[in-house]
Design an enzyme around this catalytic site. Structure first.
Site, PDB file in Angstrom:
ATOM      1  N   LEU A   1     -16.376  40.770   5.765  1.00 52.00           N
ATOM      2  CA  LEU A   1     -16.587  40.784   7.214  1.00 52.00           C
ATOM      3  C   LEU A   1     -16.441  42.180   7.827  1.00 52.00           C
ATOM      4  CD1 LEU A   1     -14.797  37.400   7.892  1.00 52.00           C
ATOM      5  CD2 LEU A   1     -17.206  37.897   8.399  1.00 52.00           C
TER       6      LEU A   1
ATOM      7  N   ALA B   1     -12.320  37.897   4.543  1.00 47.18           N
ATOM      8  CA  ALA B   1     -13.107  37.453   3.396  1.00 47.18           C
ATOM      9  C   ALA B   1     -13.179  38.589   2.370  1.00 47.18           C
ATOM     10  CB  ALA B   1     -14.490  36.951   3.813  1.00 47.18           C
ATOM     11  N   GLN B   2     -12.022  39.189   2.147  1.00 42.89           N
ATOM     12  CA  GLN B   2     -11.840  40.279   1.172  1.00 42.89           C
ATOM     13  C   GLN B   2     -12.730  41.480   1.474  1.00 42.89           C
ATOM     14  OE1 GLN B   2     -11.862  38.376  -2.749  1.00 42.89           O
ATOM     15  NE2 GLN B   2      -9.681  37.884  -2.456  1.00 42.89           N
ATOM     16  N   GLY B   3     -13.018  41.709   2.725  1.00 46.50           N
ATOM     17  CA  GLY B   3     -13.783  42.893   3.122  1.00 46.50           C
ATOM     18  C   GLY B   3     -15.233  42.584   3.442  1.00 46.50           C
TER      19      GLY B   3
ATOM     20  N   SER C   1      -6.855  36.271   3.091  1.00 44.73           N
ATOM     21  CA  SER C   1      -8.236  36.754   2.992  1.00 44.73           C
ATOM     22  C   SER C   1      -8.941  36.623   4.342  1.00 44.73           C
ATOM     23  CB  SER C   1      -9.016  36.014   1.889  1.00 44.73           C
ATOM     24  OG  SER C   1      -8.374  36.122   0.646  1.00 44.73           O
ATOM     25  N   PRO C   2      -8.315  37.085   5.427  1.00 36.66           N
ATOM     26  CA  PRO C   2      -8.890  36.878   6.766  1.00 36.66           C
ATOM     27  C   PRO C   2     -10.158  37.686   7.001  1.00 36.66           C
ATOM     28  CG  PRO C   2      -6.994  38.339   6.904  1.00 36.66           C
ATOM     29  CD  PRO C   2      -7.038  37.823   5.488  1.00 36.66           C
TER      30      PRO C   2
ATOM     31  N   TYR D   1       2.050  39.011  -7.834  1.00 39.16           N
ATOM     32  CA  TYR D   1       1.255  40.215  -7.508  1.00 39.16           C
ATOM     33  C   TYR D   1       1.781  41.409  -8.307  1.00 39.16           C
ATOM     34  CZ  TYR D   1      -0.346  37.565  -3.359  1.00 39.16           C
ATOM     35  OH  TYR D   1      -0.859  36.628  -2.516  1.00 39.16           O
TER      36      TYR D   1
HETATM   37  N1  LIG Z   1      -1.622  32.496  -0.947  1.00 39.96           N
HETATM   38  C1  LIG Z   1      -2.680  32.811  -1.661  1.00 39.96           C
HETATM   39  O1  LIG Z   1      -3.129  32.069  -2.556  1.00 39.96           O
HETATM   40  C2  LIG Z   1      -3.355  34.127  -1.366  1.00 39.96           C
HETATM   41  C3  LIG Z   1      -4.628  34.407  -1.912  1.00 39.96           C
HETATM   42  C4  LIG Z   1      -5.237  35.631  -1.579  1.00 39.96           C
HETATM   43  C5  LIG Z   1      -4.569  36.541  -0.750  1.00 39.96           C
HETATM   44  N2  LIG Z   1      -3.312  36.251  -0.264  1.00 39.96           N
HETATM   45  C6  LIG Z   1      -2.585  37.187   0.607  1.00 39.96           C
HETATM   46  O2  LIG Z   1      -3.425  37.556   1.687  1.00 39.96           O
HETATM   47  C7  LIG Z   1      -3.560  38.978   1.761  1.00 39.96           C
HETATM   48  C8  LIG Z   1      -4.920  39.323   2.311  1.00 39.96           C
HETATM   49  O3  LIG Z   1      -5.979  38.700   1.583  1.00 39.96           O
HETATM   50  P1  LIG Z   1      -7.001  39.524   0.668  1.00 39.96           P
HETATM   51  O4  LIG Z   1      -6.400  40.809   0.299  1.00 39.96           O
HETATM   52  O5  LIG Z   1      -7.465  38.585  -0.392  1.00 39.96           O
HETATM   53  O6  LIG Z   1      -8.283  39.730   1.616  1.00 39.96           O
HETATM   54  P2  LIG Z   1      -8.555  40.461   3.031  1.00 39.96           P
HETATM   55  O7  LIG Z   1      -7.288  40.752   3.707  1.00 39.96           O
HETATM   56  O8  LIG Z   1      -9.561  39.612   3.705  1.00 39.96           O
HETATM   57  O9  LIG Z   1      -9.299  41.797   2.579  1.00 39.96           O
HETATM   58  C9  LIG Z   1      -8.589  42.946   2.246  1.00 39.96           C
HETATM   59  C10 LIG Z   1      -9.566  44.079   1.949  1.00 39.96           C
HETATM   60  O10 LIG Z   1     -10.466  44.251   3.038  1.00 39.96           O
HETATM   61  C11 LIG Z   1     -10.709  45.637   3.260  1.00 39.96           C
HETATM   62  N3  LIG Z   1     -10.211  45.964   4.615  1.00 39.96           N
HETATM   63  C12 LIG Z   1      -8.972  45.684   5.140  1.00 39.96           C
HETATM   64  N4  LIG Z   1      -8.869  46.114   6.408  1.00 39.96           N
HETATM   65  C13 LIG Z   1     -10.053  46.675   6.714  1.00 39.96           C
HETATM   66  C14 LIG Z   1     -10.560  47.316   7.885  1.00 39.96           C
HETATM   67  N5  LIG Z   1      -9.828  47.428   8.989  1.00 39.96           N
HETATM   68  N6  LIG Z   1     -11.832  47.791   7.855  1.00 39.96           N
HETATM   69  C15 LIG Z   1     -12.609  47.669   6.738  1.00 39.96           C
HETATM   70  N7  LIG Z   1     -12.177  47.084   5.597  1.00 39.96           N
HETATM   71  C16 LIG Z   1     -10.910  46.577   5.589  1.00 39.96           C
HETATM   72  C17 LIG Z   1      -9.938  46.392   2.174  1.00 39.96           C
HETATM   73  O11 LIG Z   1     -10.804  46.566   1.042  1.00 39.96           O
HETATM   74  P3  LIG Z   1     -11.831  47.833   0.834  1.00 39.96           P
HETATM   75  O12 LIG Z   1     -11.397  48.938   1.736  1.00 39.96           O
HETATM   76  O13 LIG Z   1     -11.693  48.165  -0.610  1.00 39.96           O
HETATM   77  O14 LIG Z   1     -13.171  47.255   1.166  1.00 39.96           O
HETATM   78  C18 LIG Z   1      -8.849  45.406   1.810  1.00 39.96           C
HETATM   79  O15 LIG Z   1      -8.329  45.575   0.498  1.00 39.96           O
HETATM   80  C19 LIG Z   1      -3.270  39.455   0.330  1.00 39.96           C
HETATM   81  O16 LIG Z   1      -2.861  40.810   0.289  1.00 39.96           O
HETATM   82  C20 LIG Z   1      -2.173  38.501  -0.069  1.00 39.96           C
HETATM   83  O17 LIG Z   1      -0.926  38.942   0.459  1.00 39.96           O
HETATM   84  C21 LIG Z   1      -2.725  35.049  -0.556  1.00 39.96           C
END
Ligand SMILES: NC(=O)c1ccc[n+]([C@@H]2O[C@H](COP(=O)([O-])OP(=O)(O)OC[C@H]3O[C@@H](n4cnc5c(N)ncnc54)[C@H](OP(=O)(O)O)[C@@H]3O)[C@@H](O)[C@H]2O)c1
Length: 326
Positions: free
Chosen positions: A204, A200-202, A197-198, A58
């Protein structure tokens, strides 16, 4: 905050903090985000979040540096988790990379050291030999894997000869495959599924629609954010909103509560600001009723996004600036 009911050296909060966003250009949050990232970490610690997830890849080490610096003197109190990108994960390389990650994080021991993804060519017994030595000298606490199927998780555990505490996998209301086998195994064996990505990257959060898709390279590459899929997802978002209204909560909080219902799941949402992280932490305290959970699961099943090869033409149109396809 709630915690996983397992015997671990430090408690594992049901909501952790994902830090891919830190120091990574591909989320498109700009240079000022580093200051906010530190505030997000500080607030998370205040709210009882104990799990902080990074990876050497990262921001090419920047995420680990930002996280370590922001945690400061609180590092020993929390679970600092990071991941090795297993390009050539032979024992000596695993050890070197752990030392480098620990230095960037500013810790003498990495609480949870995870293999970022299975290597198709290098067997786990090679990688786990390195992990075992790291545990023996105290540089690593628990070992974890990521993106592993059940069989390979078990093989890794046999190779380590100790528990491989966690498997970090994509798990959200849109990606429910872990419910088939990983979740039952975690429960029966006393292991943890870490949901990445709980939200679904935003998707949801309900914040985006076909006319208002998110920006940034990560989500441009995610087929869920194709206009067609955002349209198809509207009914699911409606259901999530209805449940959210009943709890005076936000759709994101309900999407997290859906995952946390399973006792051996912890979720690590990323955040683009302090307020999001506060809301995510509060989601740990939401209890969904059985009928709400069923309604969410049914609505999630009815959502049929265009993915894989079928999504390619639309992905290319979106990428090269003609999202209407006309
Ligand atoms: N092991 C692996 O292969 C792998 C792969 C992917 C991720 N990860 C890990 O998992 C973590 C989380 O996954 P992710 O970042 O892919 O996806 P995510 O947690 O599903 O989505 C994060 C995005 O959702 C939005 N968000 C977060 N909280 C919110 C809320 N309360 N209300 C509205 N929008 C909200 C924000 O974007 P906006 O505000 O810009 O919309 C934020 O950047 C990563 O940081 C990483 O540490 C691991």
């Amino acid at each position: 905050m709630r915690f996983i009911a397992l015997d671990t050296p430090k408690p594992l909060s049901k909501i952790g903090l994902g830090t891919w966003q830190f120091g990574s250009r591909e989320w498109g949050y700009g240079p000022d985000f580093e200051r906010q990232a530190a505030q997000i970490v500080r607030r998370a610690v205040e709210l009882g979040v104990t799990v902080f997830d990074s990876a050497e890849i990262y921001g090419f080490g920047r995420s680990e540096r930002i996280l370590g610096a922001a945690l400061g003197d609180d590092r020993p109190k929390v679970v600092v988790a990071t991941k090795i990108l297993p390009v050539l994960p032979v024992a000596a390389v695993v050890q070197q990379r752990a030392v480098a990650s620990a230095a960037r994080l500013g810790v003498t021991s990495i609480d949870l050291y995870q293999v970022h993804q299975p290597n198709p060519l290098v067997a786990d017994h090679t990688t786990m030999r390195g992990m075992r030595t790291l545990q023996d000298v105290g540089l690593v606490g628990e070992v974890g894997v990521s993106n592993y199927g059940l069989r390979r998780w078990q093989v890794a555990e046999a190779a380590l000869g100790r528990r491989v505490l966690s498997n970090q996998v994509r798990y959200s209301m849109l990606d429910r495959a872990p419910e088939q086998d990983l979740l039952p195994y975690a429960r029966q064996a006393g292991r943890v599924v870490i949901a990445y990505s709980p939200l679904a990257q935003g998707f949801l959060s309900g914040r985006y629609d076909a006319k208002n898709p998110p920006t940034g390279a990560v989500r441009r590459a995610n087929p869920y954010f194709l206009p067609e899929n955002l349209e198809r997802g509207a009914a699911l978002i409606d259901t999530v909103r209805q449940v959210a209204d009943a709890h005076d909560a936000t759709p994101s909080q309900i999407a997290l509560a859906y995952l946390l219902r399973h006792p051996n799941v912890l979720a690590i949402p990323g955040a683009s600001g302090v307020e999001q992280m506060e809301r995510n932490a509060a989601a740990a305290d939401i209890d969904l009723a059985d009928d709400e959970y069923t309604a969410l699961a049914e609505a999630a099943k009815r959502f049929r996004p265009v993915t894989g090869i079928a999504a390619m033409p639309a992905m290319l149109r979106a990428r090269f600036g003609n999202p209407t396809g006309k």
